[in-house]
Scaffold this active site. Structure first.
Site, PDB file in Angstrom:
ATOM      1  CB  ALA A   1       6.852 -47.240   6.775  1.00 58.12           C
ATOM      2  CG  ASP A   2       4.058 -52.918   4.264  1.00 60.04           C
ATOM      3  OD1 ASP A   2       3.108 -52.347   3.695  1.00 60.04           O
ATOM      4  OD2 ASP A   2       4.015 -54.102   4.642  1.00 60.04           O
ATOM      5  CB  THR A   3       3.206 -52.231   9.899  1.00 62.91           C
ATOM      6  OG1 THR A   3       4.002 -51.053  10.082  1.00 62.91           O
ATOM      7  CG2 THR A   3       3.105 -52.978  11.222  1.00 62.91           C
TER       8      THR A   3
END
Length: 191
Positions: free
Chosen positions: A70-72
């Protein structure tokens, strides 16, 4: 959901781990060391590419299980705001966000691995609109002194003391924290 042998979180984010625990998933944490330098300007595509890169980095080292990458990022008027380099950078970011609506994008990639082979892969991203109240310079500096913004995209954490400055969100709250739980759960059921 069927019994899943193991979920491997390709992230060292304590927030993502806590979110998975909240929905009854105890992940094995194996942070990815994948290169995060990508020349992509669209925030939705950027987070999908980065989540895929992180997921594949760990999936290649896995025998069996489901790997979650995941990446935000935070985006304001087309500008992507990552994690602040220092306190001055955090101040600039929060100064831009205060009194405005911005977007938080989280990209997620899930890979099924069986006998060392990737058998299935899915990537997606979620967007949430976040409205930040107007803030004085003193309020911004006081928040920075908590050290809370230093490891967070856009230099703030919605789940921390910055919550008092969030006047509205449109979309998934958990996406802003770092993982769109409902979307992740639905994709896990499909895998």
């Amino acid at each position: 959901m069927k019994d899943i042998s193991k979920i491997i979180l390709a992230s060292g984010s304590p927030r993502r781990r806590e979110l998975l625990l909240q929905i009854g998933i105890t992940p094995v944490v194996e942070p990815s060391g994948a290169d995060e330098n990508i020349d992509e300007k669209r925030p939705d595509k950027l987070v999908e590419l980065l989540s895929e890169r992180k997921c594949l980095d760990i999936a290649k080292k896995t025998d069996d299980g489901i790997v979650l990458g995941a990446d935000t990022v935070v985006s304001l008027d087309g500008e992507i705001l990552g994690k602040p380099r220092d306190e001055a950078d955090a101040f600039k970011m929060i100064k831009k966000l205060q009194g405005n609506v911005h977007q938080v994008y989280t990209g997620v990639t899930l890979c099924s691995v069986k006998n060392g082979e990737i058998t299935n892969k899915v990537s997606f991203s979620e967007k949430t609109d976040v409205t930040v109240s107007e803030m004085t310079d003193e309020e911004i500096n006081a928040y920075i002194m908590t050290k809370e913004p230093m490891d967070k995209a856009g230099a703030y954490g919605i789940q921390g003391s910055f919550a008092k400055y969030i006047s509205k969100i449109d979309g998934d709250y958990f996406n802003v924290v770092g993982l769109p739980l409902s979307a992740v759960y639905e994709e896990l059921k499909k895998l």
